[in-house]
Scaffold this active site. Sequence first.
Site, PDB file in Angstrom:
ATOM      1  N   ALA A 265       0.975  -1.151   0.100  1.00  7.24           N
ATOM      2  CA  ALA A 265       0.074  -0.500   0.030  1.00  7.24           C
ATOM      3  C   ALA A 265       1.027   1.155   0.243  1.00  7.24           C
ATOM      4  O   ALA A 265       0.197   2.036  -0.864  1.00  7.24           O
ATOM      5  CB  ALA A 265      -1.215  -0.093   1.525  1.00  7.24           C
TER       6      ALA A 265
ATOM      7  N   LYS B 105       1.224 -17.259   0.505  1.00 10.27           N
ATOM      8  CA  LYS B 105       2.461 -16.836   1.140  1.00 10.27           C
ATOM      9  C   LYS B 105       3.104 -15.646   2.131  1.00 10.27           C
ATOM     10  O   LYS B 105       4.162 -15.967   2.425  1.00 10.27           O
ATOM     11  CB  LYS B 105       2.495 -15.565  -0.752  1.00 10.27           C
ATOM     12  CG  LYS B 105       1.754 -14.543  -0.664  1.00 10.27           C
ATOM     13  CD  LYS B 105       1.689 -13.759   0.447  1.00 10.27           C
ATOM     14  CE  LYS B 105       0.630 -12.552   0.449  1.00 10.27           C
ATOM     15  NZ  LYS B 105       0.706 -11.325   0.973  1.00 10.27           N
TER      16      LYS B 105
ATOM     17  N   ARG C 286       4.118  -6.868   7.114  1.00 12.64           N
ATOM     18  CA  ARG C 286       3.907  -6.814   8.161  1.00 12.64           C
ATOM     19  C   ARG C 286       4.256  -8.628   8.705  1.00 12.64           C
ATOM     20  O   ARG C 286       4.493  -8.369  10.348  1.00 12.64           O
ATOM     21  CB  ARG C 286       2.140  -6.888   8.758  1.00 12.64           C
ATOM     22  CG  ARG C 286       1.628  -5.506   8.996  1.00 12.64           C
ATOM     23  CD  ARG C 286       0.373  -5.158   8.361  1.00 12.64           C
ATOM     24  NE  ARG C 286      -0.025  -4.758   7.454  1.00 12.64           N
ATOM     25  CZ  ARG C 286      -1.441  -5.101   6.603  1.00 12.64           C
ATOM     26  NH1 ARG C 286      -2.700  -5.470   7.805  1.00 12.64           N
ATOM     27  NH2 ARG C 286      -2.131  -4.110   6.153  1.00 12.64           N
ATOM     28  N   ASN C 287       3.998  -9.268   8.070  1.00 15.01           N
ATOM     29  CA  ASN C 287       4.195 -10.527   8.490  1.00 15.01           C
ATOM     30  C   ASN C 287       5.585 -10.954   8.284  1.00 15.01           C
ATOM     31  O   ASN C 287       5.916 -11.989   9.559  1.00 15.01           O
ATOM     32  CB  ASN C 287       3.436 -11.715   7.159  1.00 15.01           C
ATOM     33  CG  ASN C 287       2.256 -12.035   6.952  1.00 15.01           C
ATOM     34  OD1 ASN C 287       1.646 -11.731   7.663  1.00 15.01           O
ATOM     35  ND2 ASN C 287       1.540 -10.548   5.729  1.00 15.01           N
TER      36      ASN C 287
ATOM     37  N   GLU D  54      -2.369 -11.647   8.914  1.00 13.29           N
ATOM     38  CA  GLU D  54      -2.519 -12.410   8.314  1.00 13.29           C
ATOM     39  C   GLU D  54      -2.026 -13.835   8.760  1.00 13.29           C
ATOM     40  O   GLU D  54      -2.563 -14.540   8.170  1.00 13.29           O
ATOM     41  CB  GLU D  54      -3.253 -12.375   7.260  1.00 13.29           C
ATOM     42  CG  GLU D  54      -4.605 -11.159   7.177  1.00 13.29           C
ATOM     43  CD  GLU D  54      -5.518 -11.758   7.375  1.00 13.29           C
ATOM     44  OE1 GLU D  54      -5.801 -12.739   7.700  1.00 13.29           O
ATOM     45  OE2 GLU D  54      -6.517 -10.405   6.917  1.00 13.29           O
TER      46      GLU D  54
END
Length: 335
Positions: free
Chosen positions: A142, A193, A257-258, A283
């Site tokens: 983003a 992923k 974030r992952n 997530e």
Amino acid sequence: MAKKIAVLGAGSWGTALAMVLEENGHEVRLWSHKASQVAEINQQHTNKAYLPKTILSKRIKAYQDLASVLEEADAVLFVVPTKAIREVARNVAAYLTKPTIIIHASKGLEQETHKRISIILEEEIPTDKRTAVVALSGPSHAEEVAVKDLTTITAASTHQESAEFVQDLFMNDYFRVYTNQDIVGVELGAALKNIIAVGAGALHGLGYGDNAKAALMTRGLAEISRLGVAFGADPITFLGLSGVGDLIVTCTSIHSRNWQAGNLLGQGKTVAEVLDKMEMVVEGISTTKAAYELAQEKGIEMPITAAIYKVLYNEADVKEAVVSLMTRGGKSEGH
């Protein structure tokens, strides 16, 4: 021709996609359940919690009332966390008054049911209120879309005309969209992923270099393909934007974030400490559980996923999990 688009979810990705749609001349209504966020977007034209350096167009209007966002919408774009999809879809169905194209740009699997997001949307939104469901997915941060960095993604649907409609909504000189009819592969690639990205971050946190990361991504892609094909996906899809493309960007960028969550785990933080520190949904943590359980049900070998699952849910030591992967019995690369 300008369309009315309801964007549900004012996080970083929902906001960035709203910016693309507004730039393309569409009427964008951005929904958030937070009154303070709605006020900030409408009055200050910022969304500092998610895109702190971005100034939004005054033409992007935010709403807390779902009915107002959905009124006469030509398309509804879901960009909420996977765990919220079903509830929000059920509420959306109550307000839709005509068949509408349903788009989602979320990446995950539902806990307990292990269902893909398009399946959830089809279950909660009756056929007389939806034209088709389209998954919008691919290698895209983003933060980079918000500054008009070059981005290519996929609009996937079994209904080709609807995929092309979504393609036309978003396409411009910095945001390119391809169509794909393999929505199973696109959604599974997008969700799975994130698991590998947690692992890539953990390797970085442990101090491993590029060799280790390349090995993880390559063998991770093999696992993703193995599970996807078992559910009817085209293996070629995993070589595309929502497969290897999304895997690369998520496993190699600090925007992910992952990856950030995995990096903290590699540095010795507990899962609870990681979740406390992260201000947005990760997530990959919940998807790891769903994918692990799916693999167990189907009897599919996914050693990387299993190792990450043990770290996240069984308090296994990260370093020991890496060693256990490296000391597994020898195999052919084709397996």
